[in-house]
Design an enzyme around this catalytic site. Structure first.
Site, short mmCIF file in Angstrom:
data_model
loop_
_atom_site.label_atom_id
_atom_site.label_comp_id
_atom_site.label_asym_id
_atom_site.label_seq_id
_atom_site.Cartn_x
_atom_site.Cartn_y
_atom_site.Cartn_z
N GLY A 227 0.68 -1.27 -0.17
CA GLY A 227 0.11 -0.09 0.03
C GLY A 227 0.76 1.41 0.09
O GLY A 227 0.30 2.53 -0.10
N GLY A 267 3.92 -3.25 -4.02
CA GLY A 267 3.87 -3.54 -5.50
C GLY A 267 4.26 -2.29 -6.04
O GLY A 267 5.09 -1.83 -6.51
N CYS A 335 -12.54 4.97 -28.50
CA CYS A 335 -13.79 5.51 -28.44
C CYS A 335 -14.86 5.49 -27.21
O CYS A 335 -15.66 5.04 -27.06
CB CYS A 335 -14.64 4.46 -29.52
SG CYS A 335 -13.90 4.76 -31.20
N TYR A 364 0.62 -1.13 -12.29
CA TYR A 364 -0.70 -1.09 -12.78
C TYR A 364 -0.94 -0.41 -13.94
O TYR A 364 -1.95 0.19 -14.29
CB TYR A 364 -1.64 -0.57 -11.32
CG TYR A 364 -1.38 -1.40 -10.04
CD1 TYR A 364 -1.96 -2.62 -9.88
CD2 TYR A 364 -0.90 -0.45 -9.23
CE1 TYR A 364 -1.51 -3.28 -8.70
CE2 TYR A 364 -0.48 -1.14 -7.80
CZ TYR A 364 -1.14 -2.41 -7.70
OH TYR A 364 -0.85 -3.20 -6.61
N1 LLP Z 1 -1.42 -6.93 -1.02
C1 LLP Z 1 -2.50 -7.21 -1.32
C2 LLP Z 1 -3.60 -8.02 -0.65
C3 LLP Z 1 -3.09 -6.40 -2.38
O1 LLP Z 1 -4.38 -6.46 -2.81
C4 LLP Z 1 -2.52 -5.33 -2.97
C5 LLP Z 1 -3.05 -4.57 -3.85
C6 LLP Z 1 -1.12 -5.40 -2.47
C7 LLP Z 1 -0.56 -6.32 -1.69
C8 LLP Z 1 0.00 -4.30 -3.25
O2 LLP Z 1 -0.44 -3.06 -3.04
P1 LLP Z 1 0.40 -1.83 -3.50
O3 LLP Z 1 1.72 -1.89 -2.69
O4 LLP Z 1 0.87 -1.75 -4.78
O5 LLP Z 1 -0.33 -0.57 -2.95
N2 LLP Z 1 -4.98 -0.96 -9.86
C9 LLP Z 1 -5.01 -0.02 -8.62
C10 LLP Z 1 -4.12 -0.57 -7.53
C11 LLP Z 1 -4.92 -1.70 -6.91
C12 LLP Z 1 -4.27 -2.39 -5.81
C13 LLP Z 1 -4.73 -3.88 -5.59
N3 LLP Z 1 -4.10 -4.36 -4.54
C14 LLP Z 1 -4.30 1.27 -9.14
O6 LLP Z 1 -3.78 1.20 -10.27
O7 LLP Z 1 -3.99 2.35 -8.50
#
Ligand code: LLP
Length: 385
Positions: A227, A267, A335, A364
């Site tokens: 996150g 991520g 479109c 993403y």
């Molecule tokens: N762990 C779990 C259980 C998750 O659901 C996620 C992301 C992560 C880790 C990794 O989170 P990060 O460190 O990347 O914030 N498509 C959206 C973001 C969706 C995130 C979904 N879950 C965007 O483009 O902002």
């Protein structure tokens, strides 16, 4: 940071493409590792943010584990050389086929999101005469104060098991012959810049681990999810995410006993910065109220602006160093009216053929691309080639 040499190298390339700076990725991974190693925290990479093979290779070489949310991601992680003992499998809807595949690979853990899922994993593991290691994903009801589409840890979200169901979970675990309870898992949302959110998460994790330990169920792994957000407005800041401040919050506020490991699933913070979507201006349209720059990339290549009204800095890299003279709406060819990367974006005077960079697109971006309008497959250019 783009310079003339890089841009010259783009001139004869077919656009649009994702440009990956793998050196920058390595520096980001090192900044993360340096900050995490101080506290002996374990970091897994959330494949959902980017599963480009070269990116995965670089992440794996840096020694991270893999956080997967589908059988496809588990397979990709294993094929990319991640150690199965560093692979975790999360997600609210794991199919029997996916669970069986992960059991066959002897992955480190399943992050389980419902009581019924616990029962199914137990059954499938029993059929294979295996013991599945499970962590219970708990919904901590902590507000991430981020875009509502990427908030995951509130009672109204579909993710995780609510705290009032924990007794049933503990009972189910005790009755399961083929499950081994590893620990607890949380994830409150994405693109979080306010460190107080993680502080609130720590308070919940401490409460929850005490709950299990009081019932004679030792918690070996505290998985606090991912996150950590990045600064999309400053694409050249190094590192783009504040790893130091992030890990320090957990070091300060999480109760960690000697037998426990703390796991993270990052991520965005790891991969957002290392890639830009490079596109060419197809047409300029000058209206009464607006000037449009129509690109050859659209929401099909980078969906975040259309889906979350997300900001990605837009640069005309054919006019490096030139003053901004005009405001343009920068749009794609798809479109849909939502196929717009930015409104009233100040750029140097822009013309057909100019190269446009949509920055900080490594997380993403490519992975959320679609073939809508029968668009061609995504192309890539790598800094190392
Ligand atoms: N762990 C779990 C259980 C998750 O659901 C996620 C992301 C992560 C880790 C990794 O989170 P990060 O460190 O990347 O914030 N498509 C959206 C973001 C969706 C995130 C979904 N879950 C965007 O483009 O902002």
């Amino acid at each position: 940071m783009f310079n003339q040499d890089i841009v010259n190298n783009f001139q004869n390339k077919e656009t649009p493409f994702y440009y990956y700076d793998l050196e920058l990725l390595k520096r980001t991974l090192k900044a993360c590792a340096d900050a995490a190693d101080k506290y002996r925290f374990h970091v897994h990479f959330a494949l959902k943010a980017n599963f480009n093979s070269r990116v995965l290779q670089t992440v794996k070489d840096a020694g991270l584990g893999a956080d997967c949310v589908s059988g496809g991601e588990v397979k990709k992680a294993i094929e990319s050389g991640f150690n199965a003992q560093q692979v975790v499998f999360a997600g609210v809807g794991k199919s029997d086929r996916e669970i069986n595949y992960a059991l066959d690979q002897d992955i480190f853990a399943f992050n389980v999101e419902s009581i019924q899922e616990l029962e199914v994993i137990n059954e499938l593991a029993r059929a294979k005469n295996k013991i599945a290691r499970v962590a219970i994903r708990i919904n901590p009801n902590v507000d991430a104060h981020t875009h509502h589409y990427i908030t995951t840890g509130l009672d109204e979200n579909k993710f995780g098991i609510n705290s009032w169901d924990l007794q049933s979970v503990a009972d189910a675990l005790k009755q399961s012959t083929n499950l081994s309870f590893l620990g607890i898992h949380f994830h409150v949302g994405s693109q979080i810049l306010d460190m107080n959110v993680f502080k609130s998460l720590c308070v919940k994790v401490n409460e929850m681990q005490a709950w299990f330990e009081e019932r004679g169920m030792p918690v070996k792994v505290l998985n606090v999810g991912g996150g950590l957000g990045v600064d999309y407005h400053q694409p050249d800041t190094n590192p783009i995410a504040d790893f130091e401040a992030y890990f320090k919050i957990f070091a300060d506020f999480l109760t960690v006993k000697p037998h426990q490991e703390v796991h993270f699933e990052l991520g965005r913070a790891l991969v957002a910065q290392c890639s830009s979507l490079i596109s060419r201006v197809l047409y300029m349209k000058h209206g009464i109220k607006k000037n449009f720059a129509v690109l050859d990339a659209g929401m099909t290549e980078l969906m975040r602006p259309a889906l979350y009204q997300a900001y990605h800095k837009i640069e005309n890299i054919s006019k490096l160093g030139q003053p901004e003279t005009m405001a343009y709406d920068v749009v794609g060819p798809i479109c849909e009216s939502s196929d717009c990367f930015g409104k009233d974006v100040n750029l140097p005077t822009t013309q057909r053929g100019d190269l446009i960079a949509l920055r900080t697109a490594g997380a993403y971006g490519e992975v959320m691309a679609s073939a809508y309008n029968l668009r061609p497959d995504i192309k890539h250019v790598y800094s190392e080639d």
